[in-house]
Design a protein around this motif. Structure first.
Motif, PDB file in Angstrom:
ATOM      1  N   PHE A 292       0.889  -1.258  -0.039  1.00 40.72           N
ATOM      2  CA  PHE A 292       0.024  -0.037   0.182  1.00 40.72           C
ATOM      3  C   PHE A 292       0.918   1.247   0.070  1.00 40.72           C
ATOM      4  O   PHE A 292       0.498   2.097  -0.646  1.00 40.72           O
ATOM      5  CB  PHE A 292      -0.940  -0.051   0.965  1.00 40.72           C
ATOM      6  N   LEU A 293       1.800   1.216   0.934  1.00 44.03           N
ATOM      7  CA  LEU A 293       2.722   2.512   1.149  1.00 44.03           C
ATOM      8  C   LEU A 293       3.377   2.744  -0.380  1.00 44.03           C
ATOM      9  O   LEU A 293       3.624   3.847  -1.021  1.00 44.03           O
ATOM     10  CB  LEU A 293       3.642   2.392   2.206  1.00 44.03           C
TER      11      LEU A 293
ATOM     12  N   LEU B  88       1.196   3.959  -2.755  1.00 44.19           N
ATOM     13  CA  LEU B  88       0.697   5.364  -2.675  1.00 44.19           C
ATOM     14  C   LEU B  88       2.008   6.427  -2.889  1.00 44.19           C
ATOM     15  O   LEU B  88       1.715   7.480  -3.544  1.00 44.19           O
ATOM     16  CB  LEU B  88       0.389   5.395  -0.993  1.00 44.19           C
TER      17      LEU B  88
ATOM     18  N   THR C  33       2.171   6.764  -6.771  1.00 45.57           N
ATOM     19  CA  THR C  33       1.130   7.565  -7.395  1.00 45.57           C
ATOM     20  C   THR C  33       1.496   9.142  -7.038  1.00 45.57           C
ATOM     21  O   THR C  33       1.341   9.850  -8.038  1.00 45.57           O
ATOM     22  CB  THR C  33      -0.111   7.099  -6.685  1.00 45.57           C
TER      23      THR C  33
END
Length: 85
Positions: A38-39, A42, A45
């Motif tokens: 997830f990190l 993120l 992105t």
């Protein structure tokens, strides 16, 4: 991806072999793996053009996850070898 599957597989097979031994050992279990992914997504992105040693943030994240997952597989195999004898 193989190391991620092996981590779960070794835990399930080890706990089936001996019910009173918990195989919840290792540096990166499922919640930590998901948090790292997830990190990484993120950061990729938000900062897609940043590179670390000629790797994108996403590539570096998955390489980091590969190393930690392989180490977790090794830890669980050693733990299983010691506790299932």
């Amino acid at each position: 991806l193989l190391c991620a599957y092996l981590t779960s597989y070794i835990r399930s097979r080890g706990e089936l072999a001996k019910r009173d031994v918990s195989f919840a050992v290792g540096i990166v279990e499922r919640p930590e793996r998901l948090l790292i992914i997830f990190l990484g997504l993120l950061l990729y992105t938000l900062l897609p053009n940043i590179s670390i040693f000629n790797f994108t943030i996403l590539d570096a994240t998955f390489l980091f996850l590969l190393v930690l997952s392989a180490y977790t597989v090794w830890q669980r195999m050693v733990y299983g070898y010691k506790n299932l004898q």
